[in-house]
Design an enzyme around this catalytic site. Structure first.
Site, PDB file in Angstrom:
ATOM      1  CG  HIS A 178      -2.006  -1.005   1.172  1.00 23.96           C
ATOM      2  ND1 HIS A 178      -3.256  -0.733   0.686  1.00 23.96           N
ATOM      3  CD2 HIS A 178      -2.018  -2.316   1.536  1.00 23.96           C
ATOM      4  CE1 HIS A 178      -4.014  -1.819   0.762  1.00 23.96           C
ATOM      5  NE2 HIS A 178      -3.282  -2.795   1.273  1.00 23.96           N
ATOM      6  CG  ASP A 222      -2.530   4.554   2.052  1.00 24.93           C
ATOM      7  OD1 ASP A 222      -2.164   3.420   1.687  1.00 24.93           O
ATOM      8  OD2 ASP A 222      -3.707   4.804   2.376  1.00 24.93           O
ATOM      9  N   GLY A 277     -10.126  -2.203   3.087  1.00 24.64           N
ATOM     10  CA  GLY A 277     -10.802  -1.628   4.240  1.00 24.64           C
ATOM     11  C   GLY A 277     -11.342  -2.733   5.133  1.00 24.64           C
ATOM     12  CD  GLU A 318      -5.902  -8.091   6.619  1.00 22.94           C
ATOM     13  OE1 GLU A 318      -4.923  -7.582   7.201  1.00 22.94           O
ATOM     14  OE2 GLU A 318      -6.588  -7.486   5.776  1.00 22.94           O
TER      15      GLU A 318
END
EC number: 3.5.4.4
Length: 361
Positions: free
Chosen positions: A20, A22, A180, A210
């Protein structure tokens, strides 16, 4: 044949599918970007202290709490200059770790607070990746970096992001993703986005299995048609002990293995979110021994204070892997990349296999 060490793994060619943007900033960059945009809510004022804060905060035991520190990195990534810098530095850092191919993902919808359009956000990141690749090639560490655009599963912009993926697929975007909190936000909420990707023959991966279990994986594959699974660690719940054969695969686990569905596994991150208790207890090794298509990934290099080399080294320490194993995991990832077949094959045959042969020799 010498056993892999962190130092030798650092020079081995590696392939990264789940990272990712960010979640991979340099702490000092976060400080400098915050100063540039007047963001005053950072929890520390030096690079080392801020890096420590992110690592401790992310080691939370739940995916929802793990995601909270991203508010700080996203807050400083709201201008074209900031997005370009973060993307450029990501390429630099991956190339320095001998990553030869990477797919780096981010959510364009999170970077609109200062008036940028979705297109401007994507173009700034792609420009940073392109400049970073040119710089890496000039430095003698060539790397191919492609972008996955991500939609947030709790929001309602997934079709917009899927349309971005198709619009920019010849300019550096290789696919689509949703991410998310999993619980309460099943992937089937975004069927129109996945249908758009399939209509235009686009690639997509889905964060599934996950923080939520087998139903998330089932939906991602059966209803959404995912090419890969982001994490997918909970597929182990469909594998049981069998006195006769040792292990018995349920129908979903058998489907994942038989269809060679790639699992984008992120060991350190899974420990931080509480998906597994420790690296030693991670199902990666069981899945690898059962010949699932496992791949090794970083997830968030800042939050997990990690690199792909460190992730591999932790697996070597926990499970005693050798160079043959690390090469297999790397080739698994290259085979699974959203990249043209002939170019995947060239990286496998001309870069990955020859360099591993030298290391193993």
């Amino acid at each position: 044949m010498s056993a892999p060490t962190l130092e030798t793994i650092r020079i081995a060619p590696k392939v990264l599918l789940h990272d990712h943007l960010d979640g991979g900033l340099r702490p000092q960059t976060v400080l400098e970007l915050a100063d540039a945009v007047g963001y005053s809510d950072l929890p520390a004022d030096t690079g080392p202290a801020l890096g420590d804060w992110f690592r401790v905060a992310a080691h939370s035991g739940s995916l929802e709490r793990y995601l909270e520190p991203f508010a700080h990195t996203v807050a400083v990534m709201q201008t074209p200059e900031a997005l370009h810098r973060v993307a450029f530095e990501a390429v630099e850092d991956l190339a320095a770790d001998s990553v030869v191919y990477a797919e780096v993902r981010f959510a364009p919808e999170l970077h609109l607070e200062r008036g940028l359009s979705l297109e401007q956000v994507v173009e700034a990141v792609l420009a940073g990746f392109a400049d970073g690749q040119r710089a890496a090639a000039s430095a003698g560490t060539p790397i191919v970096v492609r972008c996955l655009v991500t939609a947030m599963r709790h929001a309602a912009r997934s079709l917009d992001i899927a349309e971005l993926a198709i619009a920019y697929r010849d300019r550096g975007v290789c696919g689509f993703d949703i991410a998310g909190a999993e619980a309460g936000y099943p992937p089937t909420r975004h069927l129109d986005a996945f249908e758009h990707m399939r209509e235009f023959n686009g690639h997509f991966t889905i964060h599934a299995g996950e923080a939520f279990g087998l139903p998330s994986i089932h939906e991602a594959l059966a209803f959404c048609g995912a090419d890969r699974l982001g994490h997918g660690v909970r597929i182990v719940d469909d594998i049981t002990d069998d006195p006769a054969s040792g292990r018995r695969l349920g129908r979903l686990a058998a489907l994942v293995r038989d269809n060679r569905v790639p699992l984008e596994m992120c060991p350190s991150s899974n420990v931080q979110t509480g998906a597994v208790a420790s690296i030693a207890e991670h199902p990666f090794d069981l899945l690898a021994r059962l010949r699932f298509r496992v791949t090794v990934n970083t997830d968030n290099r800042l939050m997990s204070d990690t690199t792909l080399s460190q992730e591999m080294a932790r697996l070597v320490e926990a499970f005693g892997y050798g160079w043959t194993d690390l090469q297999r995991f790397t080739i698994n990832a290259m085979k699974s990349a959203f990249y043209p077949f002939d170019q995947r094959l060239a990286l496998i045959d001309d870069v990955i296999k020859p360099r591993y042969a030298v290391l193993a020799g």
